[in-house]
Design a protein around this motif. Structure first.
Motif, short mmCIF file in Angstrom:
data_model
loop_
_atom_site.label_atom_id
_atom_site.label_comp_id
_atom_site.label_asym_id
_atom_site.label_seq_id
_atom_site.Cartn_x
_atom_site.Cartn_y
_atom_site.Cartn_z
N MET A 1 0.85 -1.27 -0.01
CA MET A 1 0.06 -0.25 -0.06
C MET A 1 0.90 1.23 0.01
N GLN A 2 0.59 2.15 -0.82
CA GLN A 2 1.23 3.50 -0.93
C GLN A 2 1.04 4.22 0.36
N GLN A 3 2.19 5.11 0.83
CA GLN A 3 1.96 5.92 1.83
C GLN A 3 1.59 7.54 1.43
N TYR A 4 0.32 7.81 1.99
CA TYR A 4 -0.11 9.07 1.59
C TYR A 4 0.09 9.83 2.92
N THR A 5 0.25 11.24 2.62
CA THR A 5 0.59 12.15 3.55
C THR A 5 -0.82 13.06 3.58
N VAL A 6 -1.25 12.98 4.91
CA VAL A 6 -2.50 13.78 5.07
C VAL A 6 -2.26 14.96 6.00
N ARG A 7 -2.61 16.03 5.53
CA ARG A 7 -2.40 17.48 6.27
C ARG A 7 -3.84 18.07 6.00
N THR A 8 -3.77 19.46 7.07
CA THR A 8 -4.89 20.18 6.81
C THR A 8 -4.90 21.00 5.56
N ALA A 9 -5.92 20.99 4.88
CA ALA A 9 -6.37 21.89 3.69
C ALA A 9 -6.08 23.30 4.12
N VAL A 58 -6.45 17.02 3.50
CA VAL A 58 -6.19 16.32 2.03
C VAL A 58 -5.37 15.39 2.32
N ALA A 59 -5.38 14.47 1.20
CA ALA A 59 -4.21 13.33 1.11
C ALA A 59 -3.44 13.50 -0.05
N GLU A 60 -2.26 13.59 0.19
CA GLU A 60 -1.31 13.79 -0.92
C GLU A 60 -0.33 12.58 -1.29
N LEU A 61 0.02 12.47 -2.37
CA LEU A 61 0.97 11.54 -2.94
C LEU A 61 1.68 12.13 -3.99
N ASP A 62 3.06 12.28 -3.64
CA ASP A 62 3.89 13.01 -4.45
C ASP A 62 3.61 14.48 -4.76
N SER A 63 3.37 15.09 -3.74
CA SER A 63 2.69 16.65 -3.73
C SER A 63 1.56 16.56 -4.53
#
Length: 154
Positions: A1-9, A58-63
């Protein structure tokens, strides 16, 4: 499973978030004949981002933003055993990333935010016939609770 970064929008994310909103509306249209004709909008995303009573993530993958969701603190009905609860909405995952843990990453982050606010009850709504969404929410621990019914009278 890919690692997603979750941050505040942030407000800088608003354009992609508005695109996600329209994708949600497009996907839900077949489940709800009462939706008005386009253009419609479900959310005041700007207000949600700026609110102390809400958290948009939001979830990000590779920005690249590939998913979203919000948590909104609401007052509970006076007869319930909790005074407040968190309502989740705006749950969206880009089609190329579905089934890869994006929804779980966002829900987990929103639940942590809810706990940090002293909230321990989390709810959401989903169309009864939207089986893929129901499965996604069940995978992260949600259970069916109540069914809202409707009828149009002329």
């Amino acid at each position: 499973m890919q690692q997603y970064t979750v941050r505040t929008a942030t407000l800088d994310d608003i354009n992609i978030l508005l695109t996600f909103e329209q994708e949600i509306i497009r996907a839900e249209r077949p489940f709800d004949e009462t939706l008005d004709k386009d253009p419609i909008s479900y959310y005041d995303l700007r207000q949600l981002i700026l609110s102390d009573e809400a958290e948009v993530m939001v979830a990000e993958l590779d920005s690249k933003i590939v998913g979203s969701g919000y948590a909104l603190i609401r007052d509970a009905k006076p007869y319930l055993d909790h005074k407040k609860y968190t309502y989740l909405g705006f749950m969206y995952t880009d089609t190329d990333h579905r089934g890869k843990g994006v929804n779980k990453a966002i829900v987990d982050a929103l639940m942590l935010w809810s706990k940090s606010k002293g909230i321990h009850e989390v709810r959401l709504t989903v169309y009864n016939d939207n089986a893929p969404a129901i499965r996604a929410y069940e995978k992260v621990g949600f259970e069916k609770h109540i069914l809202e019914m409707r009828v149009r009278i002329d």
